[in-house]
Design a protein around this motif. Structure first.
Motif, short mmCIF file in Angstrom:
data_model
loop_
_atom_site.label_atom_id
_atom_site.label_comp_id
_atom_site.label_asym_id
_atom_site.label_seq_id
_atom_site.Cartn_x
_atom_site.Cartn_y
_atom_site.Cartn_z
N LYS A 118 0.82 -1.21 0.00
CA LYS A 118 0.00 0.00 0.00
C LYS A 118 0.86 1.27 0.00
N ILE A 119 1.98 1.21 0.72
CA ILE A 119 2.89 2.36 0.73
C ILE A 119 3.57 2.50 -0.63
N GLY A 120 3.95 1.36 -1.20
CA GLY A 120 4.60 1.38 -2.51
C GLY A 120 3.71 2.00 -3.58
N ILE A 121 2.42 1.72 -3.51
CA ILE A 121 1.47 2.26 -4.49
C ILE A 121 1.55 3.79 -4.52
N LYS A 122 1.72 4.41 -3.35
CA LYS A 122 1.78 5.87 -3.28
C LYS A 122 2.98 6.42 -4.06
N ASP A 123 4.12 5.72 -3.95
CA ASP A 123 5.30 6.16 -4.71
C ASP A 123 5.06 6.06 -6.21
N GLY A 142 1.44 -2.61 -10.51
CA GLY A 142 0.66 -3.82 -10.76
C GLY A 142 1.00 -4.92 -9.77
N ILE A 143 2.28 -5.08 -9.47
CA ILE A 143 2.71 -6.06 -8.48
C ILE A 143 2.14 -5.72 -7.10
N CYS A 144 2.14 -4.43 -6.77
CA CYS A 144 1.58 -4.00 -5.48
C CYS A 144 0.09 -4.31 -5.39
N TYR A 145 -0.65 -4.03 -6.45
CA TYR A 145 -2.09 -4.31 -6.42
C TYR A 145 -2.35 -5.81 -6.31
N SER A 146 -1.53 -6.61 -6.96
CA SER A 146 -1.67 -8.06 -6.80
C SER A 146 -1.38 -8.45 -5.35
N GLY A 147 -0.42 -7.77 -4.73
CA GLY A 147 -0.05 -8.07 -3.36
C GLY A 147 -1.16 -7.82 -2.36
N HIS A 152 -7.88 -7.21 -10.42
CA HIS A 152 -8.43 -6.54 -11.60
C HIS A 152 -7.65 -5.26 -11.89
N THR A 153 -7.36 -4.48 -10.84
CA THR A 153 -6.59 -3.24 -11.01
C THR A 153 -5.15 -3.57 -11.41
N ALA A 154 -4.61 -4.62 -10.81
CA ALA A 154 -3.25 -5.05 -11.18
C ALA A 154 -3.19 -5.40 -12.66
N PHE A 155 -4.20 -6.11 -13.13
CA PHE A 155 -4.24 -6.51 -14.53
C PHE A 155 -4.23 -5.28 -15.44
N GLU A 156 -4.97 -4.24 -15.09
CA GLU A 156 -5.03 -3.03 -15.92
C GLU A 156 -3.67 -2.36 -16.02
N ASP A 157 -2.97 -2.25 -14.89
CA ASP A 157 -1.63 -1.64 -14.91
C ASP A 157 -0.65 -2.48 -15.73
N LEU A 158 -0.67 -3.78 -15.50
CA LEU A 158 0.27 -4.67 -16.19
C LEU A 158 -0.02 -4.74 -17.69
N LYS A 159 -1.28 -4.73 -18.02
CA LYS A 159 -1.68 -4.76 -19.44
C LYS A 159 -1.17 -3.51 -20.16
N LYS A 209 -24.52 -15.20 8.35
CA LYS A 209 -23.19 -15.31 8.93
C LYS A 209 -22.09 -15.36 7.87
N VAL A 210 -22.48 -15.60 6.62
CA VAL A 210 -21.50 -15.74 5.55
C VAL A 210 -21.16 -14.36 4.97
N ASN A 211 -19.87 -14.08 4.84
CA ASN A 211 -19.43 -12.82 4.27
C ASN A 211 -19.15 -13.01 2.78
N ILE A 212 -19.98 -12.45 1.93
CA ILE A 212 -19.83 -12.62 0.50
C ILE A 212 -18.99 -11.48 -0.06
N ILE A 213 -17.92 -11.80 -0.78
CA ILE A 213 -17.07 -10.80 -1.40
C ILE A 213 -17.46 -10.64 -2.86
N ASP A 214 -17.76 -9.43 -3.26
CA ASP A 214 -18.15 -9.19 -4.65
C ASP A 214 -16.94 -9.36 -5.55
N ILE A 215 -17.14 -10.07 -6.62
CA ILE A 215 -16.07 -10.29 -7.59
C ILE A 215 -16.30 -9.39 -8.80
N PRO A 216 -15.34 -8.56 -9.15
CA PRO A 216 -15.53 -7.65 -10.31
C PRO A 216 -15.61 -8.42 -11.61
#
Length: 216
Positions: A118-123, A142-147, A152-159, A209-216
């Motif tokens: 997250k800090i790396g992204i700022k640089d 892109g590596i940071c976003y994957s981390g 999805h955001t990582a893919f956009e940067d890397l692409k 009780k189930v936490n559903i994560i939205d997938i882009p």
């Protein structure tokens, strides 16, 4: 990616001493006349002094950067970050020079090594605000976003980095990170689908009780 761990081979700063009036008959005493009016030689002297101050500051920043680079080579990443930050702080906050781009790019790479994504992204944001097509910053962000699992955001940067690159080895490294991001994204989707298949819709309490994560 290992190839891009190598330090930036940016051009060395050269301190050039400009000498004025070597063959001139003008002396120090003649810089002021009886009425103390300025003359061209006086103005030139002031300009030279200003340029030398700037050159000295640049040389100092370059010296600190080299020390930071050396610590990076021996994997002393925290010390490198400290030194890059010192050099960055010697520049103005809105400085858009190439040296500031290099300093932020290198410091961000140190954060990748320490998994401070997250800090790396700022640089890298800083670099891309100046140069939106900076391939190295796009690749590393892109590596940071994957981390942080924002695949999805990582893919956009890397692409974008892949499309901008014209060097075969560079494109191979970027493509490898794209494949990793896609693989991780698919793994996450399958994991969430597996959770969803285990839902017992007749049991309302369990459903909540189930936490559903939205997938882009």
């Amino acid at each position: 990616y290992d190839n891009w761990d190598r330090i930036d081979a940016d051009a060395e700063l050269v301190d050039v001493d400009t000498k004025i009036g070597i063959n001139s008959e003008t002396t120090a005493a003649s810089l002021y006349n009886d009425k103390k009016k300025s003359n061209p030689h006086q103005n030139i002297g002031i300009s030279i002094k200003s340029n030398r101050i700037l050159d000295n500051a640049n040389s100092q920043i370059d010296k600190i950067k080299r020390e930071a680079n050396g610590n990076f080579v021996i994997k002393n990443f925290n010390k490198s970050i400290e030194l890059y930050t010192t050099a960055i702080n010697m520049l103005s906050a809105d400085d858009k020079s190439s040296i500031n781009v290099v300093l932020h790019n290198n410091r961000g790479n140190c954060h990748i090594k320490l998994r401070n994504y997250k800090i790396g992204i700022k640089d890298f944001d800083f670099v891309l605000d100046i140069d939106k097509n900076n391939i190295k910053a796009l690749y590393r962000r892109g590596i940071c976003y994957s981390g942080i699992e924002q695949y999805h955001t990582a893919f956009e940067d890397l692409k974008k980095a892949y499309e901008l690159s014209t060097q075969e080895k560079e494109r191979e490294m970027i493509k490898a990170e794209i494949d990793k991001a896609i693989s991780s994204m698919n793994t996450l989707i399958l994991s969430q689908r597996s959770k969803m298949e285990k839902f017992n819709y007749t049991d309302e309490e369990q459903f909540h009780k189930v936490n559903i994560i939205d997938i882009p």
